[in-house]
Every structure is written in C-alpha cells, then in structure tokens.
Write a protein that holds these residues in place. Structure first.
Motif, mmCIF file in Angstrom:
data_model
loop_
_atom_site.group_PDB
_atom_site.id
_atom_site.type_symbol
_atom_site.label_atom_id
_atom_site.label_comp_id
_atom_site.label_asym_id
_atom_site.label_seq_id
_atom_site.Cartn_x
_atom_site.Cartn_y
_atom_site.Cartn_z
ATOM 1 N N ALA A 61 90.298 173.671 -33.834
ATOM 2 C CA ALA A 61 90.231 172.481 -32.986
ATOM 3 C C ALA A 61 90.853 171.289 -33.710
ATOM 4 N N ALA A 62 90.492 171.113 -34.959
ATOM 5 C CA ALA A 62 91.028 170.001 -35.746
ATOM 6 C C ALA A 62 92.534 170.163 -35.972
ATOM 7 N N MET A 63 92.969 171.384 -36.193
ATOM 8 C CA MET A 63 94.396 171.617 -36.411
ATOM 9 C C MET A 63 95.196 171.287 -35.142
ATOM 10 N N GLN B 187 100.680 170.016 -31.514
ATOM 11 C CA GLN B 187 99.561 169.110 -31.214
ATOM 12 C C GLN B 187 99.209 169.249 -29.740
ATOM 13 N N SER B 188 97.912 169.453 -29.485
ATOM 14 C CA SER B 188 97.453 169.641 -28.115
ATOM 15 C C SER B 188 95.986 169.260 -28.004
ATOM 16 N N GLY B 189 95.724 168.143 -27.351
ATOM 17 C CA GLY B 189 94.343 167.716 -27.138
ATOM 18 C C GLY B 189 93.565 168.709 -26.291
ATOM 19 N N LEU C 169 89.509 162.014 -33.540
ATOM 20 C CA LEU C 169 90.727 162.142 -34.354
ATOM 21 C C LEU C 169 90.468 161.796 -35.809
ATOM 22 N N LYS C 170 89.586 160.856 -36.052
ATOM 23 C CA LYS C 170 89.224 160.530 -37.439
ATOM 24 C C LYS C 170 88.519 161.727 -38.083
#
Length: 168
Positions: free
Chosen positions: A107-109, A118-120, A150-151
């Motif tokens: 998920a973080a990657m 990158q994919s939310g 995101l942090k």
C-alpha cells in the motif's frame, strides 16, 4: 514448556524445554529457496532484504527498537544491493497470499510510486485488505488519519521491512 523427568524420593526434577527459542538465523539462500517455493513469509523477508540492501543503516536518532531490529538482521543484508523493483516483486507475491505486513508495505509503495506505478486506488485496495486482516495502522490511514496517509507511507516500507525481517 515444563516436563517432569523424574520423581525421586518425593522431589520432582523438572526440565525446561527451550525448543523454538534457540537462536536460529536463516541464511539468505534459505530464505530465497523458501520464497521460490511459495512461502509468503519468506517472500516478504526476501523482498525486505532487497528493499533495505547492504547500504541501509538506521539514522543515529532512530528509535531503540529500530536499531535493535537492524542489529538482529544486518547479516542478511551483507552484499545485497538495494533493488526496489525486486523488493516489490517479492513483497507483492506475499501480499497476494494475504500476508498482512506485505499488504501494508505494498500500500505504501503504491502511494509513493516506488517499484510500482503510483496509484492511490491500488494503495487504498491494499490498505483495505490489511485492515480486513486486522492491521490497525491500515485502518487508521483509511479513517481518522487519512490526511496523514502520504506522510505515513514515507516511513512504512522501512519500518515494515525491519519488522518482517525481525519476525521468526
């Protein structure tokens, strides 16, 4: 585990079994073989090794837990260059089998676009799966701490790679 060995003249002699507590350190070759055979935990460990690589060192102000985890696993990183693509390849295999720490890692990657596009939406998918498997951090970043997502994803891969490698 306590076993009664012998009872002599009213005195019980006890033996303490420490099976499972012995210091067994797997080699990277053993982890690789288990990962290749489909073992999700080994796949996550193998991915973690490549995520951290031999150049990884905890920052001087890192938490005590982080430094201790690193000391326990640093031998696995020797001679292994950091390879984010290889890390995500192996971690994704573990996540697809439902290994919760790998789900959070992925998920973080995806949030950061490291080793994967990158994919939310992909990140959200993996956080949801991890939350369904009981991971409180994943549930928190989808709920009350969504604004910090995101942090959080900045620190998650390192923290989870150390955590995965530190588990037996």
């Amino acid at each position: 585990m306590i076993k009664i060995i012998q009872r002599l003249m009213g005195v019980t002699i006890l033996m303490f079994s420490v099976a499972g507590y012995a210091e067994q350190k797997p080699t990277i070759d053993e982890i690789q073989k288990m990962a290749e055979s489909g073992d999700a935990v080994a796949q996550a460990k193998y991915g973690s090794i490549y995520y951290l690589g031999d150049q990884y060192k905890p920052l001087p102000n890192a938490r005590f837990k982080t430094r201790k985890q690193y000391e326990a696993i640093s031998y696995l990183l020797e001679g292994v260059g950091k390879d984010v693509n290889k890390a995500t390849e192996w971690m994704l295999k573990a996540a697809e089998q439902g290994y919760v720490d790998a789900e959070v890692f992925m998920a973080a990657m995806y949030d950061r676009g490291l080793g994967v596009p990158q994919s939310g939406s992909e990140a959200t998918k993996w956080y949801k799966k991890a939350g369904e498997h009981g991971n409180e951090m994943a549930t928190a970043v989808l709920g009350p701490y969504a604004s910090s997502r995101l942090k959080a994803s900045k620190d998650v891969p390192e923290e989870y790679a150390l955590k995965i490698l530190s588990t037996k």
